[in-house]
Motif scaffolding. Structure first.
Motif, mmCIF file in Angstrom:
data_model
loop_
_atom_site.group_PDB
_atom_site.id
_atom_site.type_symbol
_atom_site.label_atom_id
_atom_site.label_comp_id
_atom_site.label_asym_id
_atom_site.label_seq_id
_atom_site.Cartn_x
_atom_site.Cartn_y
_atom_site.Cartn_z
ATOM 1 N N THR A 1 -86.067 3.709 -22.116
ATOM 2 C CA THR A 1 -87.061 3.994 -21.064
ATOM 3 C C THR A 1 -86.579 3.510 -19.697
ATOM 4 O OG1 THR A 1 -88.169 1.888 -21.380
ATOM 5 C CG2 THR A 1 -88.997 3.754 -22.695
ATOM 6 N N HIS A 2 -87.234 4.005 -18.662
ATOM 7 C CA HIS A 2 -86.918 3.560 -17.294
ATOM 8 C C HIS A 2 -87.134 2.045 -17.189
ATOM 9 C CE1 HIS A 2 -86.894 7.776 -16.531
ATOM 10 N NE2 HIS A 2 -88.201 7.931 -16.434
ATOM 11 N N ASP A 3 -88.178 1.540 -17.843
ATOM 12 C CA ASP A 3 -88.448 0.098 -17.786
ATOM 13 C C ASP A 3 -87.279 -0.688 -18.393
ATOM 14 O OD1 ASP A 3 -90.424 -2.218 -17.464
ATOM 15 O OD2 ASP A 3 -89.864 -2.349 -19.580
ATOM 16 N N GLU B 1 -84.399 -0.588 -15.986
ATOM 17 C CA GLU B 1 -84.665 -1.458 -14.833
ATOM 18 C C GLU B 1 -84.415 -2.926 -15.194
ATOM 19 O OE1 GLU B 1 -88.743 -1.594 -13.524
ATOM 20 O OE2 GLU B 1 -88.233 -2.874 -11.819
ATOM 21 N N ALA C 1 -84.034 3.116 -11.312
ATOM 22 C CA ALA C 1 -85.067 3.239 -12.362
ATOM 23 C C ALA C 1 -86.339 2.500 -11.948
ATOM 24 C CB ALA C 1 -84.534 2.695 -13.684
ATOM 25 N N GLY C 2 -86.159 1.384 -11.240
ATOM 26 C CA GLY C 2 -87.311 0.586 -10.811
ATOM 27 C C GLY C 2 -88.133 1.232 -9.720
ATOM 28 N N ILE D 1 -89.056 4.434 -9.860
ATOM 29 C CA ILE D 1 -89.754 5.607 -10.420
ATOM 30 C C ILE D 1 -91.249 5.323 -10.550
ATOM 31 C CG2 ILE D 1 -90.043 7.016 -12.497
ATOM 32 C CD1 ILE D 1 -87.046 6.640 -13.033
ATOM 33 N N GLN E 1 -95.630 1.562 -13.277
ATOM 34 C CA GLN E 1 -95.191 0.903 -14.516
ATOM 35 C C GLN E 1 -95.484 1.761 -15.763
ATOM 36 O OE1 GLN E 1 -93.379 -2.081 -14.637
ATOM 37 N NE2 GLN E 1 -93.066 -1.367 -16.720
ATOM 38 N N ARG F 1 -92.836 4.284 -16.093
ATOM 39 C CA ARG F 1 -91.551 3.668 -16.473
ATOM 40 C C ARG F 1 -91.573 3.189 -17.929
ATOM 41 N NH1 ARG F 1 -92.221 1.660 -11.152
ATOM 42 N NH2 ARG F 1 -92.759 -0.446 -11.827
ATOM 43 N N ASN F 2 -92.748 2.908 -18.455
ATOM 44 C CA ASN F 2 -92.840 2.499 -19.865
ATOM 45 C C ASN F 2 -92.601 3.663 -20.816
ATOM 46 O OD1 ASN F 2 -93.459 -0.095 -19.198
ATOM 47 N ND2 ASN F 2 -95.664 0.103 -19.522
ATOM 48 N N THR G 1 -85.285 12.167 -17.558
ATOM 49 C CA THR G 1 -85.244 12.424 -16.107
ATOM 50 C C THR G 1 -83.981 13.186 -15.727
ATOM 51 O OG1 THR G 1 -85.547 11.483 -13.906
ATOM 52 C CG2 THR G 1 -84.290 10.141 -15.441
#
Ligand SMILES: Cc1cc2nc3c(=O)[nH]c(=O)nc-3n(C[C@H](O)[C@H](O)[C@H](O)COP(=O)(O)OP(=O)(O)OC[C@H]3O[C@@H](n4cnc5c(N)ncnc54)[C@H](O)[C@@H]3O)c2cc1C
Length: 288
Positions: free
Chosen positions: A76-78, A81, A97-98, A100, A103, A106-107, A114
């Protein structure tokens, strides 16, 4: 709106997912669903089959191998990040990523999602292009590597065949004396970029710019490399004068859209301003 009806398929391996994509026309992979479900609700996408890969085990990881960072498709983006490995060895990817959405997005949203969505305003694709990253795509004839420069082909269009799935994303471990910055100009925190810039600068032992990789988001149908800016930096001591005059070239080769967030002229001007800021920031982050 409510999406058109579709059949839901849940493969237990990526090979099975590829077989399903091959067998069923008008099928789409579902990962985090943060873009696909929105498009389906707006009926801008109406796949007949959804191939949900989220329950396939082993697709969420970050590890280092042979000078590269390997990232599983469902990471995931989280996780990108906050991964200590990415933060230390390829910080620009964490920074992008941070930025996007929020939260919750991003989760759930994934790195392969993406990239495959290929929105030219998205954050990670712009950083991925500056990094010269690559994806590992699995199809019915096996795997192939696709480089970032070849991956993004047009608005929301990639080099993937309809029956291919991205299994892994790869980015380089950045060399010493490298500084990076990803900055985005957006109306509010969490919005898509009006203009975004990813800058990666490496100096040699004399403090001269050894390599420069600059890419721009939201100024064309794909993320774009600012080749003229890069050429104007490499081989020089990066004084502020050099940075300012190189950044003036950031509008070369771009074709920004005009929309309610800004005209093409405004975006071209912002490309110069944010390129200058990104290079300065990247330079200030280079350690001894
Ligand atoms: C409110 C909101 C705000 C957002 N803000 C931002 C933002 O500021 N910046 C930003 O960059 N993004 C933003 N996004 C988009 C977000 O980053 C999505 O997570 C991302 O674009 C898609 O990832 P996903 O895993 O959710 O993919 P999905 O939505 O599941 O899929 C997206 C596309 O990729 C394909 N796909 C997914 N995984 C694979 C795979 N492994 N192989 C082949 N094809 C695949 C799907 O078939 C689909 O076509 C936002 C989204 C929302 C809803």
């Amino acid at each position: 709106m409510i999406p058109r009806s579709f059949d839901y398929l849940r493969p237990s391996t990526l090979q099975e997912a590829v077989q399903m994509l091959d067998r069923y026309e008008e099928s789409k992979v579902l990962a985090g669903g943060q873009s696909l479900i929105a498009l389906m609700k707006l009926r801008l996408a109406s796949p007949k089959y959804i191939v949900d890969i989220t329950r396939i085990p082993g697709l969420s990881y970050v590890r280092e191998e042979d000078g590269k960072i390997l990232i599983g498709a469902l990471t995931t983006h989280d996780m990108v990040e906050n991964s200590p490995l990415i933060r230390q060895k390829c910080p620009i990817l964490s920074e992008a990523a941070g930025r996007i959405g929020d939260q919750q997005i991003r989760n759930r949203g994934t790195i392969a999602g993406t990239l495959c969505h290929a929105d030219p305003s998205a954050d990670v694709p712009t950083a991925f292009l500056a990094l010269d990253g690559e994806v590992v795509a699995l199809g019915k004839d096996g795997e192939r590597l696709i480089k970032a420069a070849d991956f993004f082909q047009d608005f929301f269009t990639t080099a993937l065949n309809p029956n291919e799935v991205v299994r892994e994303v790869r980015v380089p471990v950045l060399p010493p004396k490298t500084g990076t910055a990803y900055i985005k100009h957006a109306r509010r925190e969490g919005d898509f970029a009006i203009v975004a810039v990813a800058a990666i600068i490496t100096l040699d032992s004399n403090g001269v710019c050894k390599s420069a990789s600059i890419s721009l988001g939201s100024v064309g149908s794909t993320p774009l490399r600012a080749v003229e800016v890069e050429k104007a930096l490499v081989g020089k001591k990066l004084t502020d004068e050099v940075i300012v005059s190189a950044s003036e070239l950031a509008d070369r080769g771009i074709s920004p859209p005009s929309d309610i967030h800004g005209s093409a002229e405004y975006r071209a001007e912002m490309a110069k301003v944010f390129t200058k800021r990104a290079i300065r920031l990247a330079l200030s982050r280079i350690g001894g």
